[in-house]
Scaffold this motif. Sequence first.
Motif, PDB file in Angstrom:
ATOM      1  N   ARG A  20       1.548   1.602   0.209  1.00 51.37           N
ATOM      2  CA  ARG A  20       1.260   0.090   0.265  1.00 51.37           C
ATOM      3  C   ARG A  20       0.425   0.378  -1.103  1.00 51.37           C
ATOM      4  NH1 ARG A  20      -0.490  -1.990   5.256  1.00 51.37           N
ATOM      5  NH2 ARG A  20      -1.988  -2.756   4.328  1.00 51.37           N
ATOM      6  N   SER A  21       0.020  -1.151  -1.604  1.00 48.25           N
ATOM      7  CA  SER A  21      -0.417  -1.227  -2.695  1.00 48.25           C
ATOM      8  C   SER A  21      -1.449  -1.858  -2.949  1.00 48.25           C
ATOM      9  CB  SER A  21       0.474  -1.020  -4.130  1.00 48.25           C
ATOM     10  OG  SER A  21       1.621  -2.359  -3.476  1.00 48.25           O
ATOM     11  N   THR A  22      -2.001  -2.136  -3.657  1.00 50.51           N
ATOM     12  CA  THR A  22      -2.751  -3.473  -4.599  1.00 50.51           C
ATOM     13  C   THR A  22      -2.270  -4.463  -5.260  1.00 50.51           C
ATOM     14  OG1 THR A  22      -4.587  -2.835  -5.444  1.00 50.51           O
ATOM     15  CG2 THR A  22      -4.905  -2.925  -3.124  1.00 50.51           C
ATOM     16  N   SER A  23      -2.571  -5.694  -5.109  1.00 49.38           N
ATOM     17  CA  SER A  23      -2.667  -6.531  -6.232  1.00 49.38           C
ATOM     18  C   SER A  23      -1.489  -5.877  -7.694  1.00 49.38           C
ATOM     19  CB  SER A  23      -2.705  -8.250  -6.206  1.00 49.38           C
ATOM     20  OG  SER A  23      -4.302  -8.183  -6.046  1.00 49.38           O
ATOM     21  N   SER A  24      -3.563  -4.618  -7.618  1.00 48.74           N
ATOM     22  CA  SER A  24      -4.656  -4.916  -8.955  1.00 48.74           C
ATOM     23  C   SER A  24      -3.592  -3.728  -9.545  1.00 48.74           C
ATOM     24  CB  SER A  24      -5.143  -4.276  -9.053  1.00 48.74           C
ATOM     25  OG  SER A  24      -5.874  -3.238  -7.626  1.00 48.74           O
ATOM     26  N   ASP A  25      -2.284  -2.885  -8.517  1.00 42.21           N
ATOM     27  CA  ASP A  25      -1.756  -1.354  -8.708  1.00 42.21           C
ATOM     28  C   ASP A  25      -0.217  -2.249  -9.102  1.00 42.21           C
ATOM     29  OD1 ASP A  25      -2.415   0.731  -6.358  1.00 42.21           O
ATOM     30  OD2 ASP A  25      -1.410  -1.671  -6.374  1.00 42.21           O
ATOM     31  N   ARG A  26       0.129  -3.320  -8.869  1.00 47.85           N
ATOM     32  CA  ARG A  26       1.276  -3.603  -8.749  1.00 47.85           C
ATOM     33  C   ARG A  26       1.685  -3.701  -9.900  1.00 47.85           C
ATOM     34  NH1 ARG A  26       0.660  -7.369  -4.173  1.00 47.85           N
ATOM     35  NH2 ARG A  26       0.537  -5.853  -2.331  1.00 47.85           N
ATOM     36  N   PRO A  27       3.374  -3.895 -10.672  1.00 48.94           N
ATOM     37  CA  PRO A  27       3.275  -3.786 -11.903  1.00 48.94           C
ATOM     38  C   PRO A  27       3.539  -5.269 -12.406  1.00 48.94           C
ATOM     39  CG  PRO A  27       5.583  -2.817 -10.545  1.00 48.94           C
ATOM     40  CD  PRO A  27       3.717  -2.933  -9.761  1.00 48.94           C
ATOM     41  N   LYS A  28       3.722  -5.548 -12.857  1.00 57.47           N
ATOM     42  CA  LYS A  28       4.232  -6.404 -14.205  1.00 57.47           C
ATOM     43  C   LYS A  28       5.589  -7.426 -14.150  1.00 57.47           C
ATOM     44  CE  LYS A  28      -0.145  -8.830 -15.875  1.00 57.47           C
ATOM     45  NZ  LYS A  28      -0.294  -9.960 -16.549  1.00 57.47           N
ATOM     46  N   ALA A  29       6.621  -7.639 -13.309  1.00 58.73           N
ATOM     47  CA  ALA A  29       8.440  -8.370 -13.898  1.00 58.73           C
ATOM     48  C   ALA A  29       7.831  -8.799 -15.190  1.00 58.73           C
ATOM     49  CB  ALA A  29       8.578  -9.236 -12.398  1.00 58.73           C
ATOM     50  N   THR A  30       8.493  -8.495 -15.738  1.00 55.05           N
ATOM     51  CA  THR A  30       8.234  -9.876 -17.305  1.00 55.05           C
ATOM     52  C   THR A  30       9.460 -10.197 -17.846  1.00 55.05           C
ATOM     53  OG1 THR A  30       8.278  -7.438 -18.668  1.00 55.05           O
ATOM     54  CG2 THR A  30       6.490  -8.382 -18.007  1.00 55.05           C
ATOM     55  N   ALA A  31      10.284 -11.253 -18.584  1.00 56.52           N
ATOM     56  CA  ALA A  31      11.932 -11.620 -18.516  1.00 56.52           C
ATOM     57  C   ALA A  31      11.616 -10.526 -20.111  1.00 56.52           C
ATOM     58  CB  ALA A  31      11.024 -12.770 -19.576  1.00 56.52           C
ATOM     59  N   SER A  32      12.901 -10.885 -20.802  1.00 52.78           N
ATOM     60  CA  SER A  32      13.092  -9.676 -22.256  1.00 52.78           C
ATOM     61  C   SER A  32      12.914 -10.763 -23.352  1.00 52.78           C
ATOM     62  CB  SER A  32      14.822  -9.587 -21.474  1.00 52.78           C
ATOM     63  OG  SER A  32      15.312  -8.690 -20.649  1.00 52.78           O
ATOM     64  N   ALA A  33      12.542 -11.422 -22.704  1.00 56.31           N
ATOM     65  CA  ALA A  33      11.826 -12.462 -24.130  1.00 56.31           C
ATOM     66  C   ALA A  33      10.906 -11.750 -25.184  1.00 56.31           C
ATOM     67  CB  ALA A  33      10.701 -13.601 -23.691  1.00 56.31           C
ATOM     68  N   ALA A  34      10.201 -10.975 -24.627  1.00 50.89           N
ATOM     69  CA  ALA A  34       9.577 -10.186 -26.034  1.00 50.89           C
ATOM     70  C   ALA A  34      10.779  -9.227 -26.859  1.00 50.89           C
ATOM     71  CB  ALA A  34       9.129  -8.381 -25.872  1.00 50.89           C
ATOM     72  N   ALA A  35      11.974  -8.699 -26.707  1.00 50.71           N
ATOM     73  CA  ALA A  35      12.755  -8.552 -27.051  1.00 50.71           C
ATOM     74  C   ALA A  35      13.551  -9.207 -27.827  1.00 50.71           C
ATOM     75  CB  ALA A  35      13.843  -7.879 -26.106  1.00 50.71           C
ATOM     76  N   ALA A  36      13.746 -10.220 -27.086  1.00 46.42           N
ATOM     77  CA  ALA A  36      14.596 -11.873 -28.025  1.00 46.42           C
ATOM     78  C   ALA A  36      13.997 -12.593 -27.641  1.00 46.42           C
ATOM     79  CB  ALA A  36      15.813 -11.816 -27.334  1.00 46.42           C
ATOM     80  N   PRO A  37      12.686 -13.344 -29.103  1.00 43.75           N
ATOM     81  CA  PRO A  37      11.735 -14.338 -28.397  1.00 43.75           C
ATOM     82  C   PRO A  37      12.967 -15.792 -28.745  1.00 43.75           C
ATOM     83  CG  PRO A  37      10.864 -12.760 -30.776  1.00 43.75           C
ATOM     84  CD  PRO A  37      12.821 -12.183 -29.782  1.00 43.75           C
ATOM     85  N   LEU A  38      12.409 -16.705 -27.945  1.00 47.16           N
ATOM     86  CA  LEU A  38      13.319 -17.644 -28.348  1.00 47.16           C
ATOM     87  C   LEU A  38      12.910 -18.635 -29.627  1.00 47.16           C
ATOM     88  CD1 LEU A  38      14.144 -18.955 -24.671  1.00 47.16           C
ATOM     89  CD2 LEU A  38      15.394 -17.488 -25.609  1.00 47.16           C
ATOM     90  N   LYS A  39      14.245 -20.317 -29.931  1.00 43.19           N
ATOM     91  CA  LYS A  39      13.351 -20.592 -30.860  1.00 43.19           C
ATOM     92  C   LYS A  39      13.936 -22.197 -30.043  1.00 43.19           C
ATOM     93  CE  LYS A  39      11.525 -18.529 -34.005  1.00 43.19           C
ATOM     94  NZ  LYS A  39      10.101 -19.167 -34.564  1.00 43.19           N
ATOM     95  N   TYR A  40      14.223 -23.076 -29.788  1.00 40.55           N
ATOM     96  CA  TYR A  40      14.226 -24.013 -29.654  1.00 40.55           C
ATOM     97  C   TYR A  40      13.652 -25.248 -29.954  1.00 40.55           C
ATOM     98  CZ  TYR A  40      10.092 -22.872 -26.705  1.00 40.55           C
ATOM     99  OH  TYR A  40       8.341 -22.656 -25.990  1.00 40.55           O
ATOM    100  N   GLN A  41      14.128 -26.791 -29.393  1.00 35.41           N
ATOM    101  CA  GLN A  41      13.425 -27.426 -29.186  1.00 35.41           C
ATOM    102  C   GLN A  41      12.938 -28.456 -28.455  1.00 35.41           C
ATOM    103  OE1 GLN A  41      16.050 -31.271 -31.763  1.00 35.41           O
ATOM    104  NE2 GLN A  41      15.767 -29.135 -33.651  1.00 35.41           N
ATOM    105  N   THR A  42      12.264 -28.916 -28.604  1.00 30.96           N
ATOM    106  CA  THR A  42      11.132 -29.540 -27.147  1.00 30.96           C
ATOM    107  C   THR A  42      11.314 -30.803 -27.014  1.00 30.96           C
ATOM    108  OG1 THR A  42       9.618 -27.978 -27.036  1.00 30.96           O
ATOM    109  CG2 THR A  42       9.435 -29.680 -25.442  1.00 30.96           C
ATOM    110  N   PRO A  43      12.169 -31.579 -25.789  1.00 32.57           N
ATOM    111  CA  PRO A  43      12.268 -32.986 -26.123  1.00 32.57           C
ATOM    112  C   PRO A  43      11.460 -33.869 -26.153  1.00 32.57           C
ATOM    113  CG  PRO A  43      13.804 -31.537 -24.465  1.00 32.57           C
ATOM    114  CD  PRO A  43      13.155 -30.561 -24.775  1.00 32.57           C
TER     115      PRO A  43
END
Length: 174
Positions: A20-43
């Motif tokens: 059993r775990s509590t929400s404070s000790d569950r890991p965060k799921a993170t996108a790989s965005a830190a390894a590959a930052p995005l560049k884009y044009q916002t509509p």
Amino acid sequence: DLAGELATPSGMGAAPFAGRSTSSDRPKATASAAAAPLKYQTPEGWVRGQKEISRGGITVTRAAAFEVRDGDQRLEITVTSLPASAMLANINRWRGQIGLEAITLEDFTQSKKAIDFAGSPADYVEFSGAKETILGVIAQRAATAWFVKLQGPVDLAKRETKHFEEFVGSIRLE
């Protein structure tokens, strides 16, 4: 006999021997965005959305998030990355979100079109339910699958299709 216990109020249970775990000790799921930052044009008309959300005790960080509002209607546009092995499961999760049945990899292959994502071809699908549409782009790069998703009311999604496609075409990974 194996028995499990529900670890979260959402009804999502932990693996049988995970403890059993509590929400404070569950890991965060993170996108790989830190390894590959995005560049884009916002509509035009798109405003920043919520980049970090919690679902079922898991925190998901999106590489980008936007929304479009028209009166009481709202579209959400997100960019996330997951392991490439999660591709079909994520597509079927999307379909379930708008009341559609799961599809096979063969069905997906027959329904997809091509679109440019970060300078290379990617898969583009449109799923329309009774009330909502999902436009989705899936781009596999090595062991990562990038997902660009627009979800919202059918008529608003149709109106924003061109902006969505332009947005996807503007994305660059650095």
